[in-house]
Design a protein around this motif. Structure first.
Motif, PDB file in Angstrom:
ATOM      1  N   ALA A 180       0.824  -1.215   0.000  1.00  0.00           N
ATOM      2  CA  ALA A 180       0.000   0.000   0.000  1.00  0.00           C
ATOM      3  C   ALA A 180       0.857   1.262   0.000  1.00  0.00           C
ATOM      4  CB  ALA A 180      -0.943  -0.006   1.201  1.00  0.00           C
ATOM      5  N   SER A 181       1.997   1.209   0.674  1.00  0.00           N
ATOM      6  CA  SER A 181       2.897   2.370   0.703  1.00  0.00           C
ATOM      7  C   SER A 181       3.471   2.653  -0.675  1.00  0.00           C
ATOM      8  CB  SER A 181       4.029   2.145   1.710  1.00  0.00           C
ATOM      9  OG  SER A 181       3.522   2.060   3.017  1.00  0.00           O
ATOM     10  N   VAL A 182       3.927   1.607  -1.352  1.00  0.00           N
ATOM     11  CA  VAL A 182       4.453   1.783  -2.713  1.00  0.00           C
ATOM     12  C   VAL A 182       3.342   2.308  -3.626  1.00  0.00           C
ATOM     13  CG1 VAL A 182       5.439   0.601  -4.722  1.00  0.00           C
ATOM     14  CG2 VAL A 182       6.280   0.075  -2.415  1.00  0.00           C
ATOM     15  N   LEU A 183       2.152   1.768  -3.470  1.00  0.00           N
ATOM     16  CA  LEU A 183       1.014   2.227  -4.269  1.00  0.00           C
ATOM     17  C   LEU A 183       0.727   3.702  -3.992  1.00  0.00           C
ATOM     18  CD1 LEU A 183      -1.332   1.699  -6.213  1.00  0.00           C
ATOM     19  CD2 LEU A 183      -2.668   0.928  -4.224  1.00  0.00           C
ATOM     20  N   GLN A 184       0.631   4.067  -2.715  1.00  0.00           N
ATOM     21  CA  GLN A 184       0.317   5.454  -2.364  1.00  0.00           C
ATOM     22  C   GLN A 184       1.404   6.410  -2.848  1.00  0.00           C
ATOM     23  OE1 GLN A 184      -2.503   6.707  -1.056  1.00  0.00           O
ATOM     24  NE2 GLN A 184      -1.617   8.709  -1.458  1.00  0.00           N
ATOM     25  N   LEU A 185       2.653   6.023  -2.665  1.00  0.00           N
ATOM     26  CA  LEU A 185       3.744   6.890  -3.134  1.00  0.00           C
ATOM     27  C   LEU A 185       3.720   7.031  -4.655  1.00  0.00           C
ATOM     28  CD1 LEU A 185       6.559   5.677  -0.736  1.00  0.00           C
ATOM     29  CD2 LEU A 185       5.355   7.869  -0.634  1.00  0.00           C
ATOM     30  N   SER A 186       3.389   5.943  -5.348  1.00  0.00           N
ATOM     31  CA  SER A 186       3.283   5.993  -6.814  1.00  0.00           C
ATOM     32  C   SER A 186       2.147   6.915  -7.247  1.00  0.00           C
ATOM     33  CB  SER A 186       3.044   4.593  -7.381  1.00  0.00           C
ATOM     34  OG  SER A 186       4.110   3.736  -7.075  1.00  0.00           O
ATOM     35  N   ILE A 187       0.997   6.752  -6.640  1.00  0.00           N
ATOM     36  CA  ILE A 187      -0.152   7.594  -6.975  1.00  0.00           C
ATOM     37  C   ILE A 187       0.172   9.058  -6.694  1.00  0.00           C
ATOM     38  CG2 ILE A 187      -2.546   8.167  -6.377  1.00  0.00           C
ATOM     39  CD1 ILE A 187      -2.996   5.136  -5.936  1.00  0.00           C
ATOM     40  N   SER A 188       0.784   9.308  -5.551  1.00  0.00           N
ATOM     41  CA  SER A 188       1.157  10.685  -5.198  1.00  0.00           C
ATOM     42  C   SER A 188       2.105  11.271  -6.251  1.00  0.00           C
ATOM     43  CB  SER A 188       1.809  10.723  -3.816  1.00  0.00           C
ATOM     44  OG  SER A 188       0.897  10.315  -2.840  1.00  0.00           O
ATOM     45  N   TRP A 189       3.091  10.488  -6.663  1.00  0.00           N
ATOM     46  CA  TRP A 189       4.074  10.956  -7.641  1.00  0.00           C
ATOM     47  C   TRP A 189       3.409  11.208  -9.004  1.00  0.00           C
ATOM     48  CZ3 TRP A 189       8.745  12.905  -7.831  1.00  0.00           C
ATOM     49  CH2 TRP A 189       9.422  12.915  -9.051  1.00  0.00           C
ATOM     50  N   TYR A 190       2.573  10.268  -9.437  1.00  0.00           N
ATOM     51  CA  TYR A 190       1.930  10.391 -10.742  1.00  0.00           C
ATOM     52  C   TYR A 190       0.985  11.589 -10.819  1.00  0.00           C
ATOM     53  CZ  TYR A 190       3.333   5.526 -11.758  1.00  0.00           C
ATOM     54  OH  TYR A 190       4.023   4.367 -11.976  1.00  0.00           O
ATOM     55  N   ASN A 191       0.478  12.028  -9.680  1.00  0.00           N
ATOM     56  CA  ASN A 191      -0.543  13.076  -9.677  1.00  0.00           C
ATOM     57  C   ASN A 191      -0.059  14.388  -9.084  1.00  0.00           C
ATOM     58  OD1 ASN A 191      -3.201  11.712 -10.650  1.00  0.00           O
ATOM     59  ND2 ASN A 191      -2.169  10.207  -9.345  1.00  0.00           N
ATOM     60  N   LEU A 192       1.244  14.610  -9.085  1.00  0.00           N
ATOM     61  CA  LEU A 192       1.776  15.892  -8.580  1.00  0.00           C
ATOM     62  C   LEU A 192       1.296  17.061  -9.412  1.00  0.00           C
ATOM     63  CD1 LEU A 192       5.485  15.044  -7.689  1.00  0.00           C
ATOM     64  CD2 LEU A 192       3.626  15.599  -6.131  1.00  0.00           C
TER      65      LEU A 192
END
Length: 131
Positions: free
Chosen positions: A119-131
């Motif tokens: 979930a952390s990798v997912l959340q960090l990925s989503i956060s990065w993709y949507n900056l």
């Protein structure tokens, strides 16, 4: 915009689990989390465990329950990313803190740690993709 519309419009990695799968995983994990939390609290009340050992369990529970309002209520990806990292770190802290007292409680956290790592990798990925 509703939280569901907001979430559906986010750019997500191709490996993002279906929301139903995420819900099912949490239905399995929450009883483990709550059972071990209450066990640790009861042992501390009975003076069979130092109170300092309860700190990571309390921090973890608060951070875990805060994630949904942060992510979907505030719709703050950055705060949600920070929160999930706090959840992840506090799981490790919990496991280390309880190990010498009740190894089974530490071992019971393994599925939780695995899921929150994903979930952390997912959340960090989503956060990065949507900056």
């Amino acid at each position: 915009m509703s939280w569901m519309e907001w979430y559906n419009n986010l750019v997500k990695p191709s490996w993002t689990p279906d929301p139903a799968t995420i819900g099912m995983v949490w239905q399995v994990l929450y009883p483990i989390i709550l059972a071990t939390f209450f066990f640790v609290m009861i042992q501390a009340v009975r003076k069979k465990l130092p109170w300092r050992v309860t700190w990571p369990f309390v921090i973890n529970l608060i951070a875990n329950f805060a994630f949904t309002p942060i992510q979907f209520g505030l719709q703050s990806l950055i705060l949600a990313a920070l929160d999930i990292l706090l959840v992840w770190g506090s799981i490790i802290w919990m496991m280390v803190a309880i190990w010498k007292h009740y190894k089974w409680v530490a071992l019971a956290q393994i599925p939780y740690l695995v899921w929150v790592s994903i979930a952390s990798v997912l959340q960090l990925s989503i956060s990065w993709y949507n900056l």
